[in-house]
Design a protein around this motif. Structure first.
Motif, PDB file in Angstrom:
ATOM      1  N   ASP A  13       0.749  -1.137  -0.164  1.00 47.12           N
ATOM      2  CA  ASP A  13      -0.027  -0.087   0.023  1.00 47.12           C
ATOM      3  C   ASP A  13       0.863   1.123  -0.012  1.00 47.12           C
ATOM      4  O   ASP A  13       0.363   2.239  -0.556  1.00 47.12           O
ATOM      5  CB  ASP A  13      -1.039   0.019   1.181  1.00 47.12           C
ATOM      6  CG  ASP A  13      -2.106  -1.014   1.120  1.00 47.12           C
ATOM      7  OD1 ASP A  13      -2.116  -1.803  -0.157  1.00 47.12           O
ATOM      8  OD2 ASP A  13      -2.729  -1.010   2.171  1.00 47.12           O
ATOM      9  N   VAL A  14       1.964   1.210   0.744  1.00 48.42           N
ATOM     10  CA  VAL A  14       2.989   2.454   0.742  1.00 48.42           C
ATOM     11  C   VAL A  14       3.484   2.678  -0.620  1.00 48.42           C
ATOM     12  O   VAL A  14       3.430   3.738  -1.039  1.00 48.42           O
ATOM     13  CB  VAL A  14       4.020   1.992   1.577  1.00 48.42           C
ATOM     14  CG1 VAL A  14       5.120   3.267   1.672  1.00 48.42           C
ATOM     15  CG2 VAL A  14       3.536   1.707   3.174  1.00 48.42           C
ATOM     16  N   ALA A  15       3.751   1.681  -1.517  1.00 46.79           N
ATOM     17  CA  ALA A  15       4.384   2.058  -2.780  1.00 46.79           C
ATOM     18  C   ALA A  15       3.335   2.363  -3.858  1.00 46.79           C
ATOM     19  O   ALA A  15       3.510   3.376  -4.171  1.00 46.79           O
ATOM     20  CB  ALA A  15       4.693   0.690  -3.695  1.00 46.79           C
ATOM     21  N   ALA A  16       2.055   1.959  -3.647  1.00 47.64           N
ATOM     22  CA  ALA A  16       0.917   2.494  -4.463  1.00 47.64           C
ATOM     23  C   ALA A  16       0.546   3.983  -4.071  1.00 47.64           C
ATOM     24  O   ALA A  16       0.363   4.643  -4.861  1.00 47.64           O
ATOM     25  CB  ALA A  16      -0.464   1.633  -4.054  1.00 47.64           C
ATOM     26  N   ILE A  17       0.754   4.265  -2.583  1.00 48.61           N
ATOM     27  CA  ILE A  17       0.444   5.862  -2.281  1.00 48.61           C
ATOM     28  C   ILE A  17       1.494   6.640  -2.973  1.00 48.61           C
ATOM     29  O   ILE A  17       1.278   7.554  -3.598  1.00 48.61           O
ATOM     30  CB  ILE A  17       0.037   5.997  -0.818  1.00 48.61           C
ATOM     31  CG1 ILE A  17      -0.977   5.131  -0.461  1.00 48.61           C
ATOM     32  CG2 ILE A  17       0.109   7.164  -0.456  1.00 48.61           C
ATOM     33  CD1 ILE A  17      -1.260   4.864   0.978  1.00 48.61           C
ATOM     34  N   ALA A  18       2.847   6.218  -2.944  1.00 46.84           N
ATOM     35  CA  ALA A  18       3.915   7.184  -3.108  1.00 46.84           C
ATOM     36  C   ALA A  18       3.788   7.137  -4.887  1.00 46.84           C
ATOM     37  O   ALA A  18       4.072   7.982  -5.474  1.00 46.84           O
ATOM     38  CB  ALA A  18       5.217   6.190  -3.021  1.00 46.84           C
ATOM     39  N   LYS A  19       3.564   6.149  -5.645  1.00 42.33           N
ATOM     40  CA  LYS A  19       3.396   5.984  -6.931  1.00 42.33           C
ATOM     41  C   LYS A  19       2.519   7.040  -7.533  1.00 42.33           C
ATOM     42  O   LYS A  19       2.452   7.691  -8.566  1.00 42.33           O
ATOM     43  CB  LYS A  19       3.000   4.744  -7.456  1.00 42.33           C
ATOM     44  CG  LYS A  19       3.150   4.613  -9.017  1.00 42.33           C
ATOM     45  CD  LYS A  19       2.902   3.181  -9.297  1.00 42.33           C
ATOM     46  CE  LYS A  19       3.005   2.844 -10.911  1.00 42.33           C
ATOM     47  NZ  LYS A  19       2.630   1.640 -11.519  1.00 42.33           N
ATOM     48  N   ALA A  20       1.375   7.275  -6.604  1.00 47.98           N
ATOM     49  CA  ALA A  20       0.505   8.290  -6.808  1.00 47.98           C
ATOM     50  C   ALA A  20       0.789   9.965  -6.650  1.00 47.98           C
ATOM     51  O   ALA A  20      -0.118  10.755  -6.677  1.00 47.98           O
ATOM     52  CB  ALA A  20      -0.926   8.076  -6.214  1.00 47.98           C
ATOM     53  N   GLY A  21       1.867   9.942  -6.322  1.00 49.06           N
ATOM     54  CA  GLY A  21       2.458  11.226  -6.015  1.00 49.06           C
ATOM     55  C   GLY A  21       2.574  11.660  -4.439  1.00 49.06           C
ATOM     56  O   GLY A  21       2.880  12.889  -4.335  1.00 49.06           O
ATOM     57  N   CYS A  22       2.444  11.003  -3.560  1.00 48.03           N
ATOM     58  CA  CYS A  22       2.333  11.323  -2.134  1.00 48.03           C
ATOM     59  C   CYS A  22       3.596  11.005  -1.659  1.00 48.03           C
ATOM     60  O   CYS A  22       4.479  10.080  -2.251  1.00 48.03           O
ATOM     61  CB  CYS A  22       1.211  10.615  -1.536  1.00 48.03           C
ATOM     62  SG  CYS A  22      -0.303  11.263  -1.977  1.00 48.03           S
TER      63      CYS A  22
END
Length: 198
Positions: A53-62
């Motif tokens: 989940d961390v990686a997905a959130i970062a990939k979205a620009g956060c």
């Protein structure tokens, strides 16, 4: 009896991690696609496990921070899901490292609330309140349709009324709904919510 850091560490070392599906939660993907997380938000993911989940959130620009009480989980997350805008920390969500209070724009809840003892739920809400900035949001996907709320766990499943009972002390409900997508083993068991820190 609450599981200790050692207990969780042992689970990861033994590969006893049935909650880990090898990818980000479908409900999270839904929120990211809908733009619920805005660019450059600083987002905390408690109980991050291997960091999908961390990686997905970062990939979205956060800017995403994964927190877990298990050293093995964090070590695995750093190997499996590194990347720009990502950091991981070994810490107890209830007793975060100094200086973390009021630093986060958002918290993403997925499998942490259900992993703690039911008697710790008010403490969970208090910790989230302290860690979020004023007006910050907690997005969460909860196991909210158990026939036996608070039966032996983890996971400790619950119901919508109980979640409301704990969160309304410090948060205002923004919205709630059944997620459009879920892992096959969790279909019909999850409830997606947005709570805003007062």
């Amino acid at each position: 009896m609450a599981e200790s850091a050692s207990d969780w560490n042992q689970r990861y070392l033994q590969g006893d991690t049935p909650w880990d599906k090898g990818e980000a939660a479908p409900a999270l993907a839904e929120l990211l696609e809908n733009g619920d997380f805005s660019n450059n938000m600083k987002v905390l993911v408690p109980g991050c496990g291997y960091g999908h989940d961390v990686a997905a959130i970062a990939k979205a620009g956060c800017k995403a921070v994964g927190l877990d009480i298990s050293e093995s989980a964090v070590a695995g997350a750093k190997l499996a899901n590194p990347g720009e805008g990502i950091s991981y920390v070994v810490a107890d969500f209830f007793y975060p490292v100094n200086g973390e209070e009021g630093r986060y724009d958002a918290i993403w809840e997925h499998t942490c609330f259900c992993a703690i003892q039911p008697g710790q739920r008010d403490a969970y809400v208090d910790a989230a309140y302290r860690l979020l900035k004023p007006g910050g949001v907690l997005f969460g996907v909860f196991f909210a349709f158990s026939d036996e709320p608070d039966a032996d766990g983890p996971p400790f499943k619950t119901d919508i009324e109980t979640i409301h009972h704990h969160f309304v002390r410090r948060f205002t409900l923004g919205w709630e709904r059944r997620p459009a997508r879920a892992f096959p083993t969790r279909e019909g068991q999850e409830w997606l919510m947005c709570w805003r820190r007062r």
